[in-house]
Write a protein that holds these residues in place. Sequence first.
Motif, PDB file in Angstrom:
ATOM      1  N   VAL A 730       0.828  -0.934   0.123  1.00 28.30           N
ATOM      2  CA  VAL A 730      -0.106  -0.084   0.006  1.00 28.30           C
ATOM      3  C   VAL A 730       0.856   1.157   0.084  1.00 28.30           C
ATOM      4  O   VAL A 730       0.674   2.210  -0.740  1.00 28.30           O
ATOM      5  CB  VAL A 730      -0.851   0.072   1.121  1.00 28.30           C
ATOM      6  N   GLN A 731       1.892   1.171   0.817  1.00 30.30           N
ATOM      7  CA  GLN A 731       2.820   2.573   1.059  1.00 30.30           C
ATOM      8  C   GLN A 731       3.627   2.511  -0.387  1.00 30.30           C
ATOM      9  O   GLN A 731       3.637   3.865  -1.012  1.00 30.30           O
ATOM     10  CB  GLN A 731       3.708   2.230   2.085  1.00 30.30           C
ATOM     11  N   ALA A 732       3.855   1.536  -0.879  1.00 33.79           N
ATOM     12  CA  ALA A 732       4.705   1.697  -2.434  1.00 33.79           C
ATOM     13  C   ALA A 732       4.036   2.374  -3.376  1.00 33.79           C
ATOM     14  O   ALA A 732       4.470   3.012  -4.111  1.00 33.79           O
ATOM     15  CB  ALA A 732       5.215   0.304  -2.819  1.00 33.79           C
ATOM     16  N   ARG A 733       2.592   2.013  -3.383  1.00 34.02           N
ATOM     17  CA  ARG A 733       1.518   2.661  -4.206  1.00 34.02           C
ATOM     18  C   ARG A 733       1.517   4.225  -4.094  1.00 34.02           C
ATOM     19  O   ARG A 733       1.701   4.927  -5.096  1.00 34.02           O
ATOM     20  CB  ARG A 733       0.255   1.910  -4.474  1.00 34.02           C
ATOM     21  N   VAL A 734       1.372   4.668  -3.002  1.00 34.91           N
ATOM     22  CA  VAL A 734       1.243   5.963  -2.362  1.00 34.91           C
ATOM     23  C   VAL A 734       2.699   6.623  -2.999  1.00 34.91           C
ATOM     24  O   VAL A 734       2.668   7.832  -3.582  1.00 34.91           O
ATOM     25  CB  VAL A 734       1.164   6.165  -0.985  1.00 34.91           C
ATOM     26  N   ARG A 735       3.824   6.131  -2.559  1.00 36.45           N
ATOM     27  CA  ARG A 735       5.106   6.848  -2.781  1.00 36.45           C
ATOM     28  C   ARG A 735       5.295   6.757  -4.480  1.00 36.45           C
ATOM     29  O   ARG A 735       5.972   7.567  -4.891  1.00 36.45           O
ATOM     30  CB  ARG A 735       6.323   5.964  -2.230  1.00 36.45           C
ATOM     31  N   ASP A 736       5.064   5.586  -5.127  1.00 35.87           N
ATOM     32  CA  ASP A 736       5.291   5.618  -6.642  1.00 35.87           C
ATOM     33  C   ASP A 736       4.406   6.894  -7.309  1.00 35.87           C
ATOM     34  O   ASP A 736       4.892   7.596  -8.113  1.00 35.87           O
ATOM     35  CB  ASP A 736       4.582   4.375  -7.015  1.00 35.87           C
ATOM     36  N   GLN A 737       3.009   6.916  -6.753  1.00 38.11           N
ATOM     37  CA  GLN A 737       2.167   8.026  -7.479  1.00 38.11           C
ATOM     38  C   GLN A 737       2.846   9.342  -6.982  1.00 38.11           C
ATOM     39  O   GLN A 737       2.885  10.352  -7.917  1.00 38.11           O
ATOM     40  CB  GLN A 737       0.821   8.129  -6.918  1.00 38.11           C
ATOM     41  N   ALA A 738       3.416   9.624  -5.784  1.00 34.77           N
ATOM     42  CA  ALA A 738       3.649  10.944  -5.348  1.00 34.77           C
ATOM     43  C   ALA A 738       5.084  11.444  -6.056  1.00 34.77           C
ATOM     44  O   ALA A 738       5.479  12.394  -6.193  1.00 34.77           O
ATOM     45  CB  ALA A 738       3.853  10.969  -3.798  1.00 34.77           C
ATOM     46  N   THR A 739       5.799  10.328  -6.628  1.00 35.43           N
ATOM     47  CA  THR A 739       7.250  10.714  -7.176  1.00 35.43           C
ATOM     48  C   THR A 739       7.311  10.411  -8.586  1.00 35.43           C
ATOM     49  O   THR A 739       8.353  10.481  -9.126  1.00 35.43           O
ATOM     50  CB  THR A 739       8.337   9.916  -6.445  1.00 35.43           C
ATOM     51  N   GLN A 740       6.139  10.230  -9.324  1.00 33.36           N
ATOM     52  CA  GLN A 740       6.094  10.304 -10.755  1.00 33.36           C
ATOM     53  C   GLN A 740       6.420  11.475 -11.453  1.00 33.36           C
ATOM     54  O   GLN A 740       6.239  12.533 -10.865  1.00 33.36           O
ATOM     55  CB  GLN A 740       4.734   9.938 -11.174  1.00 33.36           C
ATOM     56  N   THR A 742       4.971  13.094 -13.758  1.00 36.14           N
ATOM     57  CA  THR A 742       3.844  13.815 -13.985  1.00 36.14           C
ATOM     58  C   THR A 742       3.506  14.582 -12.761  1.00 36.14           C
ATOM     59  O   THR A 742       3.113  15.633 -12.876  1.00 36.14           O
ATOM     60  CB  THR A 742       2.810  13.004 -14.413  1.00 36.14           C
ATOM     61  N   THR A 743       3.434  13.850 -11.794  1.00 41.01           N
ATOM     62  CA  THR A 743       3.336  14.717 -10.420  1.00 41.01           C
ATOM     63  C   THR A 743       3.983  15.781 -10.066  1.00 41.01           C
ATOM     64  O   THR A 743       3.726  16.614  -9.706  1.00 41.01           O
ATOM     65  CB  THR A 743       2.882  13.481  -9.277  1.00 41.01           C
ATOM     66  N   LEU A 744       5.439  15.522 -10.370  1.00 52.61           N
ATOM     67  CA  LEU A 744       6.640  16.411  -9.883  1.00 52.61           C
ATOM     68  C   LEU A 744       6.456  17.632 -10.868  1.00 52.61           C
ATOM     69  O   LEU A 744       6.768  18.693 -10.341  1.00 52.61           O
ATOM     70  CB  LEU A 744       7.783  15.606 -10.417  1.00 52.61           C
ATOM     71  N   LEU A 745       5.920  17.374 -12.204  1.00 53.72           N
ATOM     72  CA  LEU A 745       6.094  18.573 -13.219  1.00 53.72           C
ATOM     73  C   LEU A 745       4.907  19.327 -12.770  1.00 53.72           C
ATOM     74  O   LEU A 745       5.061  20.366 -12.938  1.00 53.72           O
ATOM     75  CB  LEU A 745       5.868  17.927 -14.650  1.00 53.72           C
ATOM     76  N   PRO A 771      10.255  13.660 -19.395  1.00 52.32           N
ATOM     77  CA  PRO A 771       9.161  14.578 -19.586  1.00 52.32           C
ATOM     78  C   PRO A 771       9.156  16.021 -19.096  1.00 52.32           C
ATOM     79  O   PRO A 771       8.454  16.792 -19.445  1.00 52.32           O
ATOM     80  CB  PRO A 771       7.923  13.723 -18.687  1.00 52.32           C
ATOM     81  N   MET A 772      10.172  16.406 -18.015  1.00 50.82           N
ATOM     82  CA  MET A 772      10.254  17.537 -17.563  1.00 50.82           C
ATOM     83  C   MET A 772      11.160  18.494 -18.554  1.00 50.82           C
ATOM     84  O   MET A 772      11.236  19.565 -18.223  1.00 50.82           O
ATOM     85  CB  MET A 772      10.645  17.720 -16.020  1.00 50.82           C
ATOM     86  N   ALA A 773      12.062  17.861 -19.342  1.00 52.41           N
ATOM     87  CA  ALA A 773      12.903  18.606 -19.860  1.00 52.41           C
ATOM     88  C   ALA A 773      12.467  19.649 -20.920  1.00 52.41           C
ATOM     89  O   ALA A 773      13.274  20.571 -21.241  1.00 52.41           O
ATOM     90  CB  ALA A 773      13.799  17.646 -20.653  1.00 52.41           C
ATOM     91  N   SER A 774      11.106  19.456 -21.486  1.00 57.88           N
ATOM     92  CA  SER A 774      10.662  20.473 -22.329  1.00 57.88           C
ATOM     93  C   SER A 774      10.357  21.789 -21.763  1.00 57.88           C
ATOM     94  O   SER A 774       9.995  22.837 -22.188  1.00 57.88           O
ATOM     95  CB  SER A 774       9.451  19.857 -23.335  1.00 57.88           C
TER      96      SER A 774
END
Length: 877
Positions: A730-740, A742-745, A771-774
């Motif tokens: 469960v915690q891994a899914r939360v961390r994965d989504q928060a550090t994608q 797309t979220t970061l951008l 994805p952030m390079a542009s």
Amino acid sequence: MLIAKEIAALGEGRTAMRAATALKHEAMKGRDHSSAIAAAGAIPPLVALLGPDSPAELQDEAAAALRALCLGSDENRSDVLAAGAVPPLVSLLSSESAETQEQAAGLLASLAMNGETAAAIVTASGLRPLIRLCAERRCGVQFEAASALRNLAAHSPLHHAIIEAGATPVLEGIRHGAASATRSAAQGALKLLAPGPATGPLAPQPSALPLPSSPPPPTHPCSLEPVPGFLQGAWIRHYIRRAIDEIGTLGPPCTHPVLYVQTPHAFVDVRPWHGPANEGATMAFAGVTTTLSVLPPGAGSWAFGGARRVSWHACHNWGPPQPEYEACWAEALSGSPRATEDVGDFAPVDAWSGTAGRERACHRWPVWRERDPNGTLEEGWERIDGGDGRFFAARRGAALFVVAGNYWGYVEDCGERHLEGGSEGAATTAACYAVGTVQVATAPSSANETTVAWRVERCTDQQLEGSCLSLAGQSAAEWTLLPGCTLSWPPPKAQQGPLRAGEVQRGAVWPWRGVTGVLTSSARTPAEQKMACSFRWTPYKADARMGLNHQMSSLSCAINEASFLGRALVLPAFICTDSGHNRGEACPTFESLFDVELLGRLVRLRLSNSTSESGYTTIPKTCGSRCARDEYSCDRHPLLERRQHGFWFQACLQHSVDTDHLARRTEALLGLPNGHYDAETAPSLALLRSGLFYSKTLKAIARKVRRQIGGTYSSIHLRRSDKLRAAGAVQARVRDQATQTTTLLSLMRHWIPPRSTIYIGSTEPPAFFAPMASSYRLLFASNFSELLEPLSNNYATYAVESLLFVGSELYVETYGYTRGNYMRGCFPYHVQPKAGVGGRLTRQVFGVAYGRACSRMCHEDLHLIPPPTQRCVPDGS
């Protein structure tokens, strides 16, 4: 009806704060109002809010409301006791929040006015936390804790417990160096604790002084008049202001630390400056003082009359040196001291402007002002010890030793300066100027015996600050007395044995014992003296398996205690880790990561991974920093160790290690005013994490990277893959989504303008951030591989990256809990900024740039997990 409504709201989480505030203000309207609130049943729910389930700000407000209810009402104090308030209040004394500590100590001070409640505070082990807070230099907290001890001391059945807990020496220390209101509270407690008719512990009267030995030692003949009584004693300078134009307009105050000790004739004045902005600005001098009669109106630099003109004739001078010190002394004592430019007109200050109450208690305003005859500078002075009739001054060759009350000064300077060995251009000299305090403390193991320490507070050799006085010579007979002595010399033989606490408190004995012990000790070279008093923490096992930030926190805690004890600290020569935390060189040397020379300006260091050295005395687990200082002196225990199982940094979190002393030394190192750091901003565990003490090599690489980046930049530290592997599903899914990305951008667009430069330090490869390079100019360690090539392990790489993080305009961390650690490491950011490239203000401190990311701008929101509120928008200016 209104009171009942607010009391009911105390049980609601969202309204409890508002309700506690409303009840506090209502209670402050008068005795009738507080009685009505108590009768309506407000006390039990307010006491419940003191518990650990309440946030700190709610605990503060509940304590403040209870304090308002107890004002002038012994009945309400009894009700607060009956509701069970004392145990949680004692726990709050160890809170990480200074405001919470202050409110808890203030309420306990009020409750201590009731005899039954006072006894309950002692029973609940409240004495030692109050004493610990008294010893800290946070004025509001210190004032409330001292007030609580004073009120507890009003109950004579509690005297033995208060003295046994070690309150007397701490209160005595406050009496000579705290804010005026705090000093008054400490003095009141000491008077209440004093046996018989004495005026207070450690306050000998002149009539009780030991008589001179027979035959007396040689005394210099003197034709000088003694200085007036107002000038005799120990002084601290609060500020100096210099003229900034031709008409004498005074500029802003500078708080350069000064401690000055004056006997009837001789003086020692030490002004060490360890800050980077004023290298070589240390001042120190010693000699004789003369005064003129009271100046009439219009004479000197003051328009009004009544000032006294004072002249200080230095026969020893740190710079420029005075090689003709013997001739200078002979002329001075004959009544014809050499001309001097060090002249000032002293005038008393009677007026004081400011708000009353707590704000006034937090400041020690000068009681005398000094101006030079031309009015080009003004200094504010406060006399912190009048001497109580106890004065001593003696010479031995190029050495001068003076005592005024509980303060002393020592100089050893033949006037020679030379270069030898060491680093290129490093000046070395045998000269030493020091001032300090005479500290008499009851030994925890024996209530009837005391320890005496002649502690160095200010010194031209910063490494000696916090250590103990070491006099030149092997015999007291080698010293020649100067005029004005009221203390006998040599010390009577009876004073060389055990010193009884009762004798000191009655003023029957002046504690020369610490000095005689120095005089009869075997001679050591300066290097041997510095390292003979060593200290180590052991074993270094649990921490060695952790990451660099963790290890730096633990090592910083040990450095704090060594600084407080004034001992040379034995640190690991290698920083070893397991493969999970490091790649490349498994055990980099301590010196490859840290600047030992710079760190040595805070505490003397010795690097060794050996644990087989014998002769170390182990401190008992229950003995904290103050106990170790008082019980284990260097002369009896030259090698001292603390067995710290588990993580070392926990000792600082548990408040068994004094961290205030290192904060003061760091202020001096950075050129900041004394008391600048409080409990929330002090270096403490963040000392090494700040980047300030990374090696010169690592700092140089970071500067080269910054030059290649060019201009301003933001930074991100993203920990992803290693944290995903360590988490549950469960915690891994939360961390994965928060550090994608797309979220970061999305977050970066909210915080950082498009096309800005961002440096990213991460466990992920650069391709992950494509994805952030542009939208942004992205930079990684791989962009600077040629500069980073000399680094042999990724600990060194992370050190360089952390220097880039603190130098950025905005910094984003992965986890919210690490934001506080980052901000604590930004303590050097408080130095005065300088104009950099393009006129932009920068803060360069010992080769490290601290950028606007170290301001408090949005810092609580700049993380990915938990998801930020995004309510804060950096201004980008």
